[in-house]
Design an enzyme around this catalytic site. Structure first.
Site, PDB file in Angstrom:
ATOM      1  CG  HIS A 169      -2.043   4.938   4.849  1.00 24.77           C
ATOM      2  ND1 HIS A 169      -2.528   6.132   4.359  1.00 24.77           N
ATOM      3  CD2 HIS A 169      -3.006   4.489   5.709  1.00 24.77           C
ATOM      4  CE1 HIS A 169      -3.720   6.390   4.887  1.00 24.77           C
ATOM      5  NE2 HIS A 169      -4.030   5.412   5.706  1.00 24.77           N
ATOM      6  N   GLY A 203      -0.458  19.020   5.366  1.00 24.82           N
ATOM      7  CA  GLY A 203      -0.613  18.490   4.010  1.00 24.82           C
ATOM      8  C   GLY A 203      -1.452  17.251   3.884  1.00 24.82           C
TER       9      GLY A 203
END
Ligand code: OAD
Length: 234
Positions: free
Chosen positions: A113, A180
């Site tokens: 990202h 996570g």
């Protein structure tokens, strides 16, 4: 789960999300205190918002940089970087834009990202690095357009070359560890079923169950900062 010796696996991928940095104090996106519970992404994290009010969007990202800079990598980041130093076949594929893996000395991190620490021209794709504390209004040297953060915003496409590299690494992995991530943002989340289709040993580290938990054979319901150093050795 007993500690796992990574030397028995030639190719290992750690696939990390915002929960990896949570114990450092970097907010996650969803859940309590999550960024998208406080800010409407439509106003801060899409090209339309940037085109409408670049200063507002740049100020938001500058604030995030400040918050991240005030945080330090934790024992999980450091341990992962040390494992990578010992194991040439260990790759880190992250959805995080905070650069915390790199600050812990991880190398060659695949940033799905993008990064808070880079700017990009929306027209040319030209990318510029940003000094840590710098306010981010800069013009493209080619066309003069205001550079935007080099982050995959909502409605953006992911960088195809970066994504293809992640796919290749994951297809070859014999051990795949997700740490996570809520696993709800695609196409990144699609890398988990890709890993599961192969023969990789699948481990999820997350205190909570996620949308993709069913694809993992093993679940470690612990925070990253304790689970990563405890479970993996070279
Ligand atoms: P989310 O905020 O969606 O999910 C964070 C996950 O971390 C949750 O499943 C939590 O249960 C878990 N978690 C929280 N604390 C943890 C800890 N100490 N140790 C381990 N896990 C913990 O974050 P992402 O899945 O990374 O996109 O979100 C994916 C994408 O959505 C982000 O990359 C971002 C966002 O919009 C962009 O910025 C483009």
């Amino acid at each position: 789960m007993e500690p796992i010796s990574l030397s028995q696996y030639e190719r290992v991928v750690f696939f990390t999300g915002a929960g990896m940095s949570a114990e450092s104090g970097v907010p996650t996106y969803r859940g309590r205190g999550g960024i998208w519970a406080q800010y409407r992404w439509e106003e801060y994290a899409c090209q339309d918002a940037f085109d409408a009010d670049p200063d507002k969007v740049l100020a938001f990202h500058q604030q995030r940089r400040g918050r991240v800079l005030a945080c330090q990598p934790h024992a999980g980041h450091s341990h992962l970087a040390a494992l990578q130093g010992a194991h040439p076949g260990l790759s880190i594929v992250t959805q995080n834009t905070d650069g915390m893996h790199q600050r812990a000395s991880a190398r060659d991190v695949v940033e799905l990202h993008g990064s808070l620490w880079r700017l990009r021209c929306a027209r040319h794709g030209r990318i510029e690095d940003l000094a840590a504390a710098e306010y981010a209004r800069r013009a493209c040297a080619e066309c003069g357009a205001t550079l935007r953060p080099d982050i995959t915003w909502f409605a953006d496409s992911v960088n195809a070359a970066v994504f293809a590299r992640a796919q290749r690494l994951i297809e070859q992995a014999q051990l795949f560890v997700a740490v996570g991530t809520s696993g709800i943002v695609y196409p990144a989340a699609g890398l988990v079923p890709l890993a599961a289709r192969g023969s990789a040993r699948m481990i999820e580290i997350n205190p909570d169950q996620t949308e993709l938990s069913g694809l993992f054979a093993e679940h470690v319901r612990e925070p990253a900062g304790t689970a990563v150093p405890r479970l993996f050795k070279y």
